[in-house]
Scaffold this motif. Structure first.
Motif, mmCIF file in Angstrom:
data_model
loop_
_atom_site.group_PDB
_atom_site.id
_atom_site.type_symbol
_atom_site.label_atom_id
_atom_site.label_comp_id
_atom_site.label_asym_id
_atom_site.label_seq_id
_atom_site.Cartn_x
_atom_site.Cartn_y
_atom_site.Cartn_z
ATOM 1 N N ILE A 135 0.810 -1.217 0.000
ATOM 2 C CA ILE A 135 0.000 0.000 0.000
ATOM 3 C C ILE A 135 0.848 1.274 0.000
ATOM 4 N N LYS A 136 2.161 1.131 0.241
ATOM 5 C CA LYS A 136 3.057 2.289 0.149
ATOM 6 C C LYS A 136 4.388 1.866 -0.447
ATOM 7 N N TYR A 137 4.931 2.759 -1.268
ATOM 8 C CA TYR A 137 6.239 2.534 -1.892
ATOM 9 C C TYR A 137 7.114 3.740 -1.563
ATOM 10 N N ASN A 138 8.166 3.503 -0.788
ATOM 11 C CA ASN A 138 9.043 4.592 -0.328
ATOM 12 C C ASN A 138 8.235 5.731 0.291
ATOM 13 N N ASP A 139 7.365 5.343 1.231
ATOM 14 C CA ASP A 139 6.555 6.271 2.029
ATOM 15 C C ASP A 139 5.451 6.985 1.240
ATOM 16 N N LYS A 140 5.242 6.643 0.007
ATOM 17 C CA LYS A 140 4.170 7.246 -0.778
ATOM 18 C C LYS A 140 3.046 6.229 -0.960
ATOM 19 N N THR A 141 1.810 6.705 -0.859
ATOM 20 C CA THR A 141 0.696 5.814 -1.165
ATOM 21 C C THR A 141 0.781 5.444 -2.647
ATOM 22 N N ILE A 142 0.182 4.337 -3.014
ATOM 23 C CA ILE A 142 0.228 3.924 -4.416
ATOM 24 C C ILE A 142 -0.520 4.933 -5.281
ATOM 25 N N LYS A 143 -1.565 5.538 -4.738
ATOM 26 C CA LYS A 143 -2.288 6.581 -5.469
ATOM 27 C C LYS A 143 -1.366 7.750 -5.794
ATOM 28 N N ASP A 144 -0.589 8.189 -4.813
ATOM 29 C CA ASP A 144 0.356 9.290 -5.036
ATOM 30 C C ASP A 144 1.479 8.877 -5.984
ATOM 31 N N PHE A 145 1.931 7.633 -5.863
ATOM 32 C CA PHE A 145 2.975 7.105 -6.737
ATOM 33 C C PHE A 145 2.504 7.107 -8.197
ATOM 34 N N ILE A 146 1.249 6.725 -8.401
ATOM 35 C CA ILE A 146 0.668 6.741 -9.748
ATOM 36 C C ILE A 146 0.627 8.164 -10.288
ATOM 37 N N ALA A 147 0.188 9.095 -9.462
ATOM 38 C CA ALA A 147 0.016 10.485 -9.890
ATOM 39 C C ALA A 147 1.341 11.167 -10.204
ATOM 40 N N GLU A 148 2.353 10.944 -9.372
ATOM 41 C CA GLU A 148 3.604 11.683 -9.531
ATOM 42 C C GLU A 148 4.435 11.224 -10.735
ATOM 43 N N ASN A 149 4.100 10.072 -11.308
ATOM 44 C CA ASN A 149 4.867 9.560 -12.443
ATOM 45 C C ASN A 149 4.193 9.785 -13.797
ATOM 46 N N ARG A 150 3.065 10.439 -13.798
ATOM 47 C CA ARG A 150 2.317 10.589 -15.051
ATOM 48 C C ARG A 150 3.079 11.376 -16.111
ATOM 49 N N ASN A 151 3.930 12.304 -15.709
ATOM 50 C CA ASN A 151 4.676 13.066 -16.717
ATOM 51 C C ASN A 151 6.063 12.478 -16.994
ATOM 52 N N LEU A 152 6.320 11.265 -16.436
ATOM 53 C CA LEU A 152 7.624 10.630 -16.645
ATOM 54 C C LEU A 152 7.525 9.240 -17.262
ATOM 55 N N ILE A 153 6.346 8.627 -17.203
ATOM 56 C CA ILE A 153 6.152 7.272 -17.730
ATOM 57 C C ILE A 153 5.142 7.323 -18.878
ATOM 58 N N ASN A 154 5.491 6.709 -20.006
ATOM 59 C CA ASN A 154 4.632 6.737 -21.188
ATOM 60 C C ASN A 154 3.439 5.797 -21.038
ATOM 61 N N GLY A 155 2.428 6.042 -21.857
ATOM 62 C CA GLY A 155 1.277 5.151 -21.891
ATOM 63 C C GLY A 155 0.216 5.687 -22.827
ATOM 64 N N SER A 156 -0.270 4.844 -23.737
ATOM 65 C CA SER A 156 -1.327 5.261 -24.661
ATOM 66 C C SER A 156 -2.661 5.407 -23.953
ATOM 67 N N ASN A 157 -2.873 4.605 -22.920
ATOM 68 C CA ASN A 157 -4.107 4.654 -22.157
ATOM 69 C C ASN A 157 -3.791 4.270 -20.711
ATOM 70 N N GLU A 158 -4.794 4.282 -19.854
ATOM 71 C CA GLU A 158 -4.567 4.037 -18.432
ATOM 72 C C GLU A 158 -4.051 2.633 -18.164
ATOM 73 N N ALA A 159 -4.628 1.645 -18.851
ATOM 74 C CA ALA A 159 -4.189 0.264 -18.651
ATOM 75 C C ALA A 159 -2.711 0.116 -18.990
ATOM 76 N N SER A 160 -2.311 0.726 -20.098
ATOM 77 C CA SER A 160 -0.923 0.641 -20.523
ATOM 78 C C SER A 160 -0.011 1.411 -19.575
ATOM 79 N N TYR A 161 -0.445 2.596 -19.158
ATOM 80 C CA TYR A 161 0.365 3.392 -18.235
ATOM 81 C C TYR A 161 0.656 2.625 -16.947
ATOM 82 N N LEU A 162 -0.361 2.016 -16.366
ATOM 83 C CA LEU A 162 -0.169 1.280 -15.112
ATOM 84 C C LEU A 162 0.737 0.076 -15.311
ATOM 85 N N SER A 163 0.619 -0.560 -16.470
ATOM 86 C CA SER A 163 1.474 -1.711 -16.779
ATOM 87 C C SER A 163 2.933 -1.284 -16.908
#
Length: 547
Positions: free
Chosen positions: A273-301
């Motif tokens: 539920i946390k990765y390096n003190d960040k919630t997974i929700k925050d971890f997902i949000a903070e990487n959106r401008n650094l990790i590629n993805g055509s859609n949400e499913a691909s981005y999370l993968s």
């Protein structure tokens, strides 16, 4: 009264001058467009008769000194004039047998740019009408139609130099502007991205800042194929297990090294539920401008594939077990160590087998072309065959399509760049698949897909969908298909993107959408913990009862 009037006029003239004085970003954005346009349209430049990179470096100081629209336009006009005469040619005929795809094509900026004088716009428009018609000096096209850069000299560039960073940005932006087939599908207009990202490139004075600026730029493509990476550099470490994000939690779905995972007592089904003190929700949000993805499913993968890499050989994870939280420091290892163990596991996986109730199963990630004759012999008697493409196949699509189809069909329509009118794309196809085959497979065909299914996986699924009785089960795929264009942008810095457009024969879009399953099924946390493959289970249920 006269003194007051003169003072007012002086203040007014200063205000007007302040309003018309151009910013560095405004000038460089416009210069980027003109430089790229001339690179592919002007006969002297597109024909390779000038050192176009040096020309940019020579004109940049003059651009910097220009303060007004008039001064700026004059610099560009003089630059164009110095290249030599553009001869007027007969109107370029459009071939009657070509159908253009023009959602990407837009040169309206030539006449609508507020920084351009009327005479500059007319010069640029004249060049379009009398554009270069020979073999392009800076680009060629691969067998599949995707662009390939040539005659570029990126070895001489250095990210620590401002002009090199500007040239790298200008080169990349224009390659995407003219040769990315899915530009029209970006969340943000490519023009706006240039305006936003240019200051970041100007300020990126060290390797890390330059790397991050380029990562953010490629993410703007909204393309799962798009990446930016550097050979060498600092060592990164990965976990000896794989995860999937479900309900804003990270779930361990696969152990890639039993031996290494045991060190930290990691098991399939563990909930993080946390990765390096960040919630997974925050971890997902903070990487959106650094990790590629055509859609949400691909981005999370992709986030689970690359976002968990780190420069530290440990990471802090918080687990949820039996309603209680447990925080542990978990070991990460170099890629070679983990991959060595993973390769052993992959080799042990069965390529195909017969399940209960006379149902065949094929793992498309391990099946090879040489295995197909035996696979057909063993599974041809099955009442149904499940093709699991929640992975990346090995070029087996055509042979299997021939096995599944009773006659030749059409599976894919492409858009590819037009080399004679740079920036325009044309429809190609549709591509044939299958063949006349009275002994084709007569049972049900079920294809399993998810966010890991991307590129060749999606193309193969589209091919299998042409068979007589095919059902796709699972969840949205990666949404990035077609050949990939790769090139070096500065020495040891590489990038890539989807090089051709891919559509169904009726022109339905697949980029970003992916393959939409006929029956949607997603894994659950409980199912993973119970060791179930819920997608496969749903497929077996469908085969038995037809729904």
């Amino acid at each position: 009264m006269k003194k007051i009037t003169l003072l007012f006029l002086l203040i007014l003239s200063q205000a007007i001058f302040a309003q018309t004085k151009l910013t560095e970003t405004q000038k460089l954005v416009a210069t980027c467009k003109v430089w790229g346009y001339l690179k592919y349209y002007h006969p002297q430049v597109a024909g390779g008769k000038t050192d176009w990179d040096k020309q940019l470096f020579d004109v940049l100081p003059k651009i910097e000194q220009a303060n007004t629209k008039e001064e700026f336009s004059l610099v560009l006009e003089n630059w164009i004039d110095s290249l030599g005469e553009v001869k007027e040619i007969a109107p370029i005929a459009v071939p009657k047998d070509i159908e253009f795809f023009d959602k990407n094509f837009d040169l309206s900026w030539i006449n609508s740019n507020k920084l351009f004088s009327t005479s500059l716009s007319k010069k640029l428009e004249f060049i379009e009408n009398n554009r270069f018609q020979g073999e392009q000096h800076y680009v060629t096209f691969g067998r599949g139609g995707n662009v390939i850069l040539k005659n570029e000299n990126f070895d001489k560039l250095n990210y620590s130099e401002k002009n090199s960073r500007i040239l790298a940005l200008f080169t990349y932006w224009n390659v995407i502007e003219y040769f990315f087939p899915d530009k029209y599908l970006m969340d943000q207009k490519w023009d706006k991205t240039l305006d936003e990202m240019l200051p970041a490139f100007i300020e990126a004075k060290d390797e890390e800042a330059f790397y991050i600026a380029f990562q953010k730029l490629t993410v703007k493509l909204n393309d799962s194929h798009a990446v930016f990476y550097k050979y060498g550099g600092k060592q990164k470490y990965i976990f000896p297990f794989k995860c999937k994000i479900i309900d804003e939690k990270m779930i361990v779905t696969e152990i890639t090294s039993d031996e290494l995972a045991k060190v930290d007592d990691i098991k399939i089904g563990d909930v993080i539920i946390k990765y390096n003190d960040k919630t997974i929700k925050d971890f997902i949000a903070e990487n959106r401008n650094l990790i590629n993805g055509s859609n949400e499913a691909s981005y999370l993968s992709i986030l689970m594939r690359f976002g968990l890499y780190g420069y530290s050989d440990t990471a802090k994870l918080e687990f949820l077990k039996e309603g209680k939280t447990i925080t542990r420091t978990v070991n990460r290892y170099d890629y070679q160590t983990v991959n060595k163990n993973e390769d052993k596991k992959v080799k042990q996986e069965e390529k195909f087998k017969m399940l209960e109730n006379n149902i065949g199963y094929v793992n498309m990630g391990t099946l090879e072309v040489k295995d197909i004759p035996v696979m057909i012999e063993k599974l041809n008697v099955a009442k149904a065959i499940v093709f699991d493409i929640r992975n990346y196949p090995n070029g087996t699509g055509q042979d299997i399509s021939n096995f599944l189809n009773s006659k030749e069909r059409k599976d894919i329509l492409f858009t590819k760049p037009d080399s004679t009118y740079v920036g325009r794309f044309k429809w190609i196809g549709p591509r044939p698949c299958g063949t006349e085959n009275k002994n084709n497979y007569k049972g049900k065909v079920v294809v399993l897909v998810d966010g890991e299914s991307v590129s060749q996986s999606e193309e193969m699924t589209m091919s299998f969908q042409t068979a007589d009785d095919t059902t796709v089960i699972g969840s949205q795929t990666g949404g990035a298909d077609g050949n990939v264009s790769r090139f070096e942008i500065i020495k040891a810095f590489f990038t890539q993107f989807s090089g051709i457009g891919v559509y169904y024969p009726d022109k339905r879009q697949t980029q970003r959408i992916g393959i939409i399953p006929d029956i949607e099924v997603k894994p659950t946390i409980l199912g993973i913990q119970q060791g179930k493959d819920e997608v496969l289970d749903r497929a077996l249920q469908f085969i038995e009862n037809g729904k």
